[in-house]
Design a protein around this motif. Sequence first.
Motif, PDB file in Angstrom:
ATOM      1  N   PRO A 207       8.740   3.224  -9.624  1.00  0.00           N
ATOM      2  CA  PRO A 207       9.262   4.544 -10.468  1.00  0.00           C
ATOM      3  C   PRO A 207      10.722   4.947 -10.324  1.00  0.00           C
ATOM      4  N   THR A 208      11.162   4.645  -8.977  1.00  0.00           N
ATOM      5  CA  THR A 208      12.775   5.216  -8.782  1.00  0.00           C
ATOM      6  C   THR A 208      13.594   3.954  -9.439  1.00  0.00           C
ATOM      7  N   GLY A 209      13.006   2.809  -9.768  1.00  0.00           N
ATOM      8  CA  GLY A 209      13.846   1.874 -10.180  1.00  0.00           C
ATOM      9  C   GLY A 209      14.473   0.952  -9.167  1.00  0.00           C
ATOM     10  N   LYS A 210      14.233   0.953  -7.818  1.00  0.00           N
ATOM     11  CA  LYS A 210      14.869   0.525  -6.689  1.00  0.00           C
ATOM     12  C   LYS A 210      14.366  -0.967  -6.438  1.00  0.00           C
ATOM     13  N   TYR A 211      12.943  -1.027  -6.612  1.00  0.00           N
ATOM     14  CA  TYR A 211      12.197  -2.153  -6.428  1.00  0.00           C
ATOM     15  C   TYR A 211      11.309  -2.767  -7.318  1.00  0.00           C
ATOM     16  N   PHE A 212      11.130  -3.822  -7.459  1.00  0.00           N
ATOM     17  CA  PHE A 212       9.994  -4.408  -8.113  1.00  0.00           C
ATOM     18  C   PHE A 212       9.068  -5.359  -7.244  1.00  0.00           C
ATOM     19  N   ALA A 213       7.855  -5.776  -7.612  1.00  0.00           N
ATOM     20  CA  ALA A 213       7.171  -6.953  -6.653  1.00  0.00           C
ATOM     21  C   ALA A 213       6.273  -7.488  -7.438  1.00  0.00           C
ATOM     22  N   THR A 214       5.717  -8.742  -6.960  1.00  0.00           N
ATOM     23  CA  THR A 214       5.085  -9.675  -7.772  1.00  0.00           C
ATOM     24  C   THR A 214       3.912  -9.945  -6.703  1.00  0.00           C
ATOM     25  N   GLY A 215       2.538 -10.435  -7.623  1.00  0.00           N
ATOM     26  CA  GLY A 215       1.550 -10.858  -6.662  1.00  0.00           C
ATOM     27  C   GLY A 215       1.125 -12.100  -7.199  1.00  0.00           C
ATOM     28  N   SER A 216       0.615 -12.980  -6.344  1.00  0.00           N
ATOM     29  CA  SER A 216       0.386 -14.289  -6.568  1.00  0.00           C
ATOM     30  C   SER A 216      -0.659 -14.926  -6.155  1.00  0.00           C
ATOM     31  N   ALA A 217      -1.156 -16.110  -6.636  1.00  0.00           N
ATOM     32  CA  ALA A 217      -2.167 -16.817  -6.256  1.00  0.00           C
ATOM     33  C   ALA A 217      -2.135 -17.378  -4.605  1.00  0.00           C
ATOM     34  N   ASP A 218      -0.794 -17.352  -4.117  1.00  0.00           N
ATOM     35  CA  ASP A 218      -0.889 -17.656  -2.926  1.00  0.00           C
ATOM     36  C   ASP A 218      -1.115 -16.750  -1.790  1.00  0.00           C
ATOM     37  N   ALA A 219      -1.855 -15.483  -2.349  1.00  0.00           N
ATOM     38  CA  ALA A 219      -2.170 -14.273  -1.613  1.00  0.00           C
ATOM     39  C   ALA A 219      -1.242 -13.501  -0.982  1.00  0.00           C
ATOM     40  N   GLN A 220       0.005 -13.401  -1.735  1.00  0.00           N
ATOM     41  CA  GLN A 220       1.206 -12.860  -1.082  1.00  0.00           C
ATOM     42  C   GLN A 220       1.599 -11.797  -2.137  1.00  0.00           C
ATOM     43  N   VAL A 242      -3.696 -12.300  -5.039  1.00  0.00           N
ATOM     44  CA  VAL A 242      -3.141 -11.092  -5.489  1.00  0.00           C
ATOM     45  C   VAL A 242      -3.104 -10.721  -6.976  1.00  0.00           C
ATOM     46  N   ARG A 243      -4.113  -9.908  -7.377  1.00  0.00           N
ATOM     47  CA  ARG A 243      -4.650  -9.616  -8.724  1.00  0.00           C
ATOM     48  C   ARG A 243      -3.890  -8.446  -9.557  1.00  0.00           C
ATOM     49  N   THR A 244      -3.594  -7.522  -8.494  1.00  0.00           N
ATOM     50  CA  THR A 244      -2.927  -6.163  -8.844  1.00  0.00           C
ATOM     51  C   THR A 244      -2.128  -5.279  -8.034  1.00  0.00           C
ATOM     52  N   ILE A 245      -1.004  -4.795  -8.199  1.00  0.00           N
ATOM     53  CA  ILE A 245      -0.269  -4.175  -7.236  1.00  0.00           C
ATOM     54  C   ILE A 245       0.262  -2.836  -8.024  1.00  0.00           C
ATOM     55  N   SER A 246       0.814  -1.851  -7.096  1.00  0.00           N
ATOM     56  CA  SER A 246       1.084  -0.519  -7.594  1.00  0.00           C
ATOM     57  C   SER A 246       2.086   0.129  -6.671  1.00  0.00           C
ATOM     58  N   PHE A 247       3.045   0.519  -6.883  1.00  0.00           N
ATOM     59  CA  PHE A 247       3.907   1.638  -6.121  1.00  0.00           C
ATOM     60  C   PHE A 247       3.646   2.922  -6.243  1.00  0.00           C
ATOM     61  N   SER A 248       3.787   3.538  -5.171  1.00  0.00           N
ATOM     62  CA  SER A 248       3.560   5.070  -5.136  1.00  0.00           C
ATOM     63  C   SER A 248       4.668   5.801  -5.723  1.00  0.00           C
TER      64      SER A 248
END
Length: 320
Positions: A207-220, A242-248
């Motif tokens: 939400p703050t725009g500092k980070y983004f993230a990805t989730g993968s079939a490699d479980a990371q 990893v099917r789904t991710i979310s930032f607070s």
Amino acid sequence: MSRSEPSFDDLRSYFRSHSKIREQRAHISKVHSVFWNADGRFLASGSFDKTVAVYSLERDRFQKHHTFRGHTASVDQLCWHRTNPDLLATASGDKTVRIWDVRQGKCASVINTKGENINITWSPDGKTIAVGNKEDLITFIDTRTNKIRVEEPFTFEVNEISWNNTNDLFFLTNGFGCMHVLSYPSLEHQVTLKAHPANCICIEFGPTGKYFATGSADAQVSLWDAHELACLRMISRLEWPVRTISFSHDEKLIASASEDLIIDVAYTETGERVTDIHVEASTFTIAWHPKQYLLAYACDEKDPERRRDAGNVKIYGFSE
């Protein structure tokens, strides 16, 4: 929790006393997507049962508010307008995108598309909805006219799509472990980022725009600097894709889920585990509240024959 910046120890302590779960059942089959609206008063869920449910949250009361019907196939993903808390968009296998007005309790628009839609995102400036289908065609819809502005085909498997927070880049994750970064609105290719050695499944901007993230079939989960487009660290505690991710809301936490029977909640700055949420089945959709440490999620059917968990939506983070 106080308004001062919470430390890792503060957050661990907080969740020791805020681990209670509220639950609602609004669907009769698997929930594919959960998403909070802009002000956190409403949570929406889309299901294989072709319906969209909206729940209200007031203090500790979590209850069903409305059910929207109209799609003729599974609702695979949904998203809210970034600033208007009453507008919700849904992507369905029935080859349509629908925009719902929660305040009026009805469908405001139906946009016909060329394929079975599986992912959707709303631009930060609110002017465009992008929807992807099973044939890897991305359709950009002008929300001022509710007309299709452009259709962009891709020759690789597109898993999930997202704008960055400044609305000038558009990201796609693909089946080769990469992220394709396009300029927006020109959609010219800028760079391809190698994120994982396996299928790159999901992407989320904080939400703050500092980070983004990805989730993968490699479980990371890979955590990235959103401005430098540089990978900062990997989070590697799950054992399944990893099917789904979310930032607070403050980007202090990142949650990730898979077919593991836990949802991992990590401290973004170090990747250390703050807590984990024990679940009874695979979890394919999670979403942090936009203002509080409340995590919404939905699990797969624990017992497909009895369908005991089908349609359940849960929120973790209430005080004991």
